[in-house]
Write a protein that holds these residues in place. Structure first.
Motif, PDB file in Angstrom:
ATOM      1  N   TYR A  92       0.843  -1.198   0.000  1.00  0.00           N
ATOM      2  CA  TYR A  92       0.000   0.000   0.000  1.00  0.00           C
ATOM      3  C   TYR A  92       0.877   1.245   0.000  1.00  0.00           C
ATOM      4  O   TYR A  92       2.053   1.211   0.401  1.00  0.00           O
ATOM      5  N   ILE A 115       1.664   4.822   1.480  1.00  0.00           N
ATOM      6  CA  ILE A 115       1.400   5.502   2.751  1.00  0.00           C
ATOM      7  C   ILE A 115       0.861   6.914   2.546  1.00  0.00           C
ATOM      8  O   ILE A 115       0.292   7.506   3.473  1.00  0.00           O
ATOM      9  N   ASN A 116       1.020   7.467   1.359  1.00  0.00           N
ATOM     10  CA  ASN A 116       0.488   8.809   1.096  1.00  0.00           C
ATOM     11  C   ASN A 116      -1.015   8.778   0.835  1.00  0.00           C
ATOM     12  O   ASN A 116      -1.770   9.589   1.362  1.00  0.00           O
ATOM     13  N   SER A 117      -1.449   7.816   0.037  1.00  0.00           N
ATOM     14  CA  SER A 117      -2.876   7.706  -0.295  1.00  0.00           C
ATOM     15  C   SER A 117      -3.582   6.664   0.559  1.00  0.00           C
ATOM     16  O   SER A 117      -4.815   6.611   0.598  1.00  0.00           O
ATOM     17  N   ASN A 118      -2.805   5.796   1.242  1.00  0.00           N
ATOM     18  CA  ASN A 118      -3.339   4.682   2.027  1.00  0.00           C
ATOM     19  C   ASN A 118      -4.062   3.659   1.163  1.00  0.00           C
ATOM     20  O   ASN A 118      -4.882   2.877   1.656  1.00  0.00           O
ATOM     21  N   LYS A 119      -3.743   3.649  -0.125  1.00  0.00           N
ATOM     22  CA  LYS A 119      -4.396   2.729  -1.057  1.00  0.00           C
ATOM     23  C   LYS A 119      -3.567   1.469  -1.260  1.00  0.00           C
ATOM     24  O   LYS A 119      -2.338   1.517  -1.292  1.00  0.00           O
ATOM     25  N   CYS A 153       1.848  -4.816   3.769  1.00  0.00           N
ATOM     26  CA  CYS A 153       0.913  -5.090   4.858  1.00  0.00           C
ATOM     27  C   CYS A 153       1.527  -6.121   5.812  1.00  0.00           C
ATOM     28  O   CYS A 153       2.120  -7.108   5.377  1.00  0.00           O
ATOM     29  N   TYR A 162      -7.187  -5.979   7.838  1.00  0.00           N
ATOM     30  CA  TYR A 162      -7.336  -4.631   7.288  1.00  0.00           C
ATOM     31  C   TYR A 162      -8.759  -4.426   6.770  1.00  0.00           C
ATOM     32  O   TYR A 162      -9.309  -5.296   6.085  1.00  0.00           O
ATOM     33  N   GLN A 212      -8.871   1.960  -0.119  1.00  0.00           N
ATOM     34  CA  GLN A 212      -8.017   2.523   0.915  1.00  0.00           C
ATOM     35  C   GLN A 212      -8.147   1.732   2.214  1.00  0.00           C
ATOM     36  O   GLN A 212      -9.219   1.212   2.536  1.00  0.00           O
ATOM     37  N   ILE A 213      -7.069   1.673   2.949  1.00  0.00           N
ATOM     38  CA  ILE A 213      -7.096   1.046   4.271  1.00  0.00           C
ATOM     39  C   ILE A 213      -7.731   2.031   5.245  1.00  0.00           C
ATOM     40  O   ILE A 213      -7.196   3.112   5.490  1.00  0.00           O
ATOM     41  N   SER A 214      -8.869   1.662   5.788  1.00  0.00           N
ATOM     42  CA  SER A 214      -9.556   2.554   6.724  1.00  0.00           C
ATOM     43  C   SER A 214      -9.201   2.239   8.181  1.00  0.00           C
ATOM     44  O   SER A 214      -9.227   3.122   9.037  1.00  0.00           O
ATOM     45  N   GLN A 270      -6.987  -1.045  10.790  1.00  0.00           N
ATOM     46  CA  GLN A 270      -6.271  -2.313  10.869  1.00  0.00           C
ATOM     47  C   GLN A 270      -6.208  -2.782  12.313  1.00  0.00           C
ATOM     48  O   GLN A 270      -6.255  -1.981  13.242  1.00  0.00           O
TER      49      GLN A 270
END
Length: 259
Positions: A16, A18-22, A61, A67, A74-76, A78
């Protein structure tokens, strides 16, 4: 909301940004700033630490983690699903051995079911231990390999094959085999583990058809070896021994030169 569960020992890495969390696909990652510290560590150890990758903004991850993935991929959130713990109980050596034997036999029985088994055998602790609970199986085949000009690693497998009348497949890995396997190895691990010692990449296609399931053991020498000659080993001596175990020969020198 999608739930993504990463097991304790993931078979595939999930990445993923880390800027977009995607969540991102590794082969579609656009060029990003290199994580020089992670690369230096990789050169010394042969693997990445924690959630590091080759890039600053791309992380992997973590294992044993659940997650929550939203509609935008996007990871909302975890949450850890398992944590390592060490909770020893005062028991006799024989009790511990009996419990280990029971757990090992039960686990192997559940995994192999009625499948035909291929057991790669070296002279090491892992494969010799796995041999014990399956040695009487009628659908068992042994395999072993050794390097050209190297140690005779097939001797143990040959002795067990003869003593228990079990079919055995052996091969000798030729010098320089890896040069013709680098592209194939990249497809398997995307350069996230050491390229120097993966002899399995030479053997895996030779094993096709020898069994429905390959029975493998790892880290037995690490988990069950005492690792030190004396209980009185000082902290500084323990650190030295630990470095010898995990740092590749010449790894520190290579990491320093690149750094």
């Amino acid at each position: 909301m999608e739930v993504l569960y990463n097991p304790i020992i993931p078979q595939n890495q999930i990445f993923y940004d880390i800027n977009s969390n995607k969540i991102v696909q590794w082969d579609k990652v656009q060029f990003d700033d290199l994580d020089l510290k992670a690369i230096a560590s990789f050169c010394a150890l042969g693997f990445m630490l924690d959630d590091d990758t080759y890039y600053d903004a791309i992380k992997v991850c973590k294992p044993s983690t659940e997650y929550q993935i939203n509609e935008n991929n996007q990871i909302s959130s975890q949450q850890k699903t398992w944590n390592w713990h060490y909770s020893p109980k005062e028991r006799s050596f024989n009790e511990i051995v009996d419990e280990f034997s029971h757990l090992l036999n039960d686990l192997i029985k559940k995994k192999i079911n009625d499948k035909s088994i291929l057991l790669p055998l070296s002279s090491g602790l892992d494969s010799r231990t796995l041999f014990v609970p399956v040695k009487t199986k009628s659908n068992l085949t042994l395999s072993s390999y050794e390097f050209e000009g190297g140690f005779s690693e097939t001797e143990t497998a040959k002795k067990l094959s003869q003593q228990f009348s079990i079919p055995l497949f052996t091969q000798k890995i030729q010098r320089g085999y890896l040069w013709n396997k680098i592209d194939e190895l990249y497809e398997l691990n995307h350069c996230f583990t050491d390229f120097i010692h993966p002899r399995q990449v030479n053997a895996i296609w030779q094993w096709k058809g020898l069994g429905d399931i390959i029975l493998l053991g790892h880290w037995g020498d690490v988990l069950f070896d005492k690792q030190a000659d004396s209980d009185a080993t000082s902290y500084d001596e323990q650190v030295i021994q630990l470095k010898k175990k995990i740092i590749k020969p010449g790894g520190i020198e290579l990491a320093n030169d690149l750094w």
